[in-house]
Design a protein around this motif. Structure first.
Motif, short mmCIF file in Angstrom:
data_model
loop_
_atom_site.label_atom_id
_atom_site.label_comp_id
_atom_site.label_asym_id
_atom_site.label_seq_id
_atom_site.Cartn_x
_atom_site.Cartn_y
_atom_site.Cartn_z
N PRO A 16 12.01 -6.75 -31.84
CA PRO A 16 12.03 -7.04 -30.40
C PRO A 16 12.04 -5.75 -29.58
O PRO A 16 12.75 -4.80 -29.89
N HIS A 17 11.24 -5.74 -28.52
CA HIS A 17 11.21 -4.58 -27.62
C HIS A 17 10.50 -4.99 -26.33
O HIS A 17 9.94 -6.09 -26.23
N ASP A 18 10.57 -4.10 -25.35
CA ASP A 18 9.92 -4.32 -24.07
C ASP A 18 8.77 -3.33 -23.90
O ASP A 18 8.83 -2.19 -24.36
N ILE A 19 7.73 -3.78 -23.22
CA ILE A 19 6.60 -2.91 -22.86
C ILE A 19 6.57 -2.83 -21.33
O ILE A 19 6.62 -3.86 -20.64
N PHE A 20 6.47 -1.60 -20.81
CA PHE A 20 6.51 -1.40 -19.36
C PHE A 20 5.21 -0.74 -18.89
O PHE A 20 4.67 0.15 -19.55
N VAL A 21 4.73 -1.20 -17.72
CA VAL A 21 3.58 -0.57 -17.07
C VAL A 21 4.00 -0.21 -15.65
O VAL A 21 4.28 -1.09 -14.83
N ALA A 22 4.09 1.09 -15.38
CA ALA A 22 4.43 1.57 -14.04
C ALA A 22 3.17 1.54 -13.19
O ALA A 22 2.16 2.17 -13.53
N LEU A 23 3.21 0.81 -12.08
CA LEU A 23 2.05 0.63 -11.21
C LEU A 23 2.25 1.37 -9.89
O LEU A 23 3.35 1.40 -9.34
N ARG A 24 1.15 1.92 -9.40
CA ARG A 24 1.16 2.57 -8.08
C ARG A 24 -0.07 2.09 -7.31
O ARG A 24 -1.18 2.15 -7.82
N ARG A 25 0.15 1.59 -6.10
CA ARG A 25 -0.98 1.16 -5.27
C ARG A 25 -1.35 2.30 -4.32
O ARG A 25 -0.48 2.86 -3.65
N ARG A 26 -2.61 2.62 -4.29
CA ARG A 26 -3.07 3.71 -3.42
C ARG A 26 -2.85 3.34 -1.95
O ARG A 26 -2.93 2.18 -1.57
N SER A 27 -2.65 4.38 -1.15
CA SER A 27 -2.30 4.17 0.26
C SER A 27 -3.48 3.73 1.11
O SER A 27 -3.32 3.18 2.19
N GLY A 28 -4.71 3.99 0.63
CA GLY A 28 -5.89 3.68 1.42
C GLY A 28 -6.31 4.81 2.33
O GLY A 28 -7.29 4.69 3.07
N ASN A 29 -5.60 5.94 2.28
CA ASN A 29 -5.92 7.09 3.13
C ASN A 29 -6.69 8.18 2.40
O ASN A 29 -6.99 9.22 2.99
N ASP A 30 -7.01 7.95 1.13
CA ASP A 30 -7.75 8.95 0.37
C ASP A 30 -9.15 9.11 0.94
O ASP A 30 -9.87 8.13 1.14
N GLY A 31 -9.56 10.36 1.16
CA GLY A 31 -10.88 10.61 1.74
C GLY A 31 -11.70 11.62 0.96
O GLY A 31 -12.64 12.21 1.50
N THR A 32 -11.38 11.80 -0.32
CA THR A 32 -12.11 12.76 -1.14
C THR A 32 -12.68 12.07 -2.38
O THR A 32 -12.47 10.88 -2.59
N LEU A 33 -13.38 12.86 -3.18
CA LEU A 33 -13.95 12.37 -4.43
C LEU A 33 -13.23 12.99 -5.62
O LEU A 33 -12.58 14.02 -5.48
N GLU A 34 -13.40 12.36 -6.78
CA GLU A 34 -12.89 12.93 -8.02
C GLU A 34 -13.98 13.67 -8.78
O GLU A 34 -13.68 14.57 -9.58
N ALA A 35 -15.24 13.31 -8.54
CA ALA A 35 -16.33 13.96 -9.28
C ALA A 35 -17.67 13.68 -8.60
O ALA A 35 -17.84 12.67 -7.91
N ALA A 87 0.84 -1.20 0.00
CA ALA A 87 0.00 0.00 0.00
C ALA A 87 0.87 1.25 0.00
O ALA A 87 1.81 1.38 0.79
N GLY A 88 0.57 2.16 -0.92
CA GLY A 88 1.35 3.38 -1.05
C GLY A 88 2.64 3.21 -1.83
O GLY A 88 3.35 4.18 -2.05
N GLY A 89 2.93 1.99 -2.25
CA GLY A 89 4.17 1.71 -2.97
C GLY A 89 3.98 1.69 -4.47
O GLY A 89 2.88 1.92 -4.99
N SER A 90 5.05 1.40 -5.18
CA SER A 90 5.01 1.37 -6.63
C SER A 90 5.83 0.20 -7.15
O SER A 90 6.64 -0.39 -6.42
N GLY A 91 5.63 -0.14 -8.38
CA GLY A 91 6.36 -1.24 -9.01
C GLY A 91 6.22 -1.14 -10.51
O GLY A 91 5.65 -0.18 -11.04
N ARG A 92 6.69 -2.17 -11.19
CA ARG A 92 6.63 -2.14 -12.64
C ARG A 92 6.41 -3.54 -13.19
O ARG A 92 7.00 -4.50 -12.71
N VAL A 93 5.54 -3.61 -14.17
CA VAL A 93 5.31 -4.84 -14.91
C VAL A 93 5.96 -4.66 -16.28
O VAL A 93 5.80 -3.62 -16.92
#
Length: 255
Positions: free
Chosen positions: A55-74, A40-46
């Protein structure tokens, strides 16, 4: 071609699994990262490595939310215009129902888009004049189509009932939010104070004031409207509302 992507995971999201599929017989694809769990709150990469003519690589940077968010987006209310425009830091809003040529049996839905889908959300409705108790509004069951756009919907009942209730005085919708960590700990939806609270005053689409007809010194209109509000809130409390299957609220980009 795009080889780098970003994505965010909710606090309580299930582990993800990447299954790379090659586009043709001459191409091979394999997972090439270390497959470590993201806290939680950390990041990683797939990463996915492709071999073949290009030949090439495809990367997905991932971020897991901390769980402390208390607001809305819309916030979105069907058939109404929200004022001012939504801002997570603004806590009080006004919504005026627009004049509609549609059916009065149409459902009035408050759509909320949380930062984290695991947040605890509670919507309640009350009179701004204190004529009735605060009643919790039921959350509609989300379809897979809705989950794709991360909306959670709450029904106020039919437009006809709401218009009748708003004929004399506005109603106030209260949105309370608990972070995902509080939900996991069992403190959401009424247990413990919410992290954030939004207030939406809902008014009828006209500015006309209904003239009260006095009977023995008691306002007739006041009692009629109070009764209609009581019926509306009882229907909401008992979850006697029409659920529209597959209701989707589009975002600002029409997606």
């Amino acid at each position: 071609d795009v080889h780098n992507y970003t994505a965010a995971l909710d606090f309580a999201a299930e582990p993800i699994w990447v299954d790379p599929v090659a586009s043709g017989d001459g191409c091979r694809a394999r997972r090439s990262d270390n497959a470590r769990a993201i806290p939680a709150g950390g990041s990683g990469r797939v990463s996915v490595s492709l071999s073949g003519e290009n030949p090439h690589d495809i990367f997905v940077a991932l971020r897991r939310r901390s769980g402390n968010d208390g607001t809305l987006e819309a916030i979105f209310l069907t058939g109404a215009k929200l004022s001012p425009a939504f801002n997570a830091a603004t806590r009080q809003y006004h919504a005026r129902l627009v004049s509609s040529t549609g059916s009065q049996s149409d459902e009035l839905v408050l759509a909320l888009r949380p930062v984290d889908m695991g947040q605890g959300l509670q919507v309640s409705l009350r009179s701004t004049k204190g004529h009735s108790k605060e009643h919790v509004v039921p959350e509609l069951q989300a379809s897979l189509k809705q989950l794709r756009y991360r909306w959670r919907n709450f029904s106020f009942g039919t437009l006809a009932n709401m218009n009748l209730s708003l004929a004399s005085f506005p109603l106030e919708a209260i949105v309370r939010i608990w972070p995902a960590t509080a939900v996991e700990a069992g403190h959401a939806k009424g247990k413990g104070p919410p992290t954030m609270q939004y207030s939406i005053t809902i008014q009828h689409f006209t500015d006309q004031v209904t003239t009260a007809r006095s009977t023995g010194g008691v306002s007739y209109t006041k009692h009629v409207v109070a009764a209609s509000l009581a019926i509306l809130l009882c229907c909401i409390c008992a979850n006697v509302v029409r659920v529209t299957s597959g209701l989707v609220v589009e975002d600002a980009n029409g997606k």
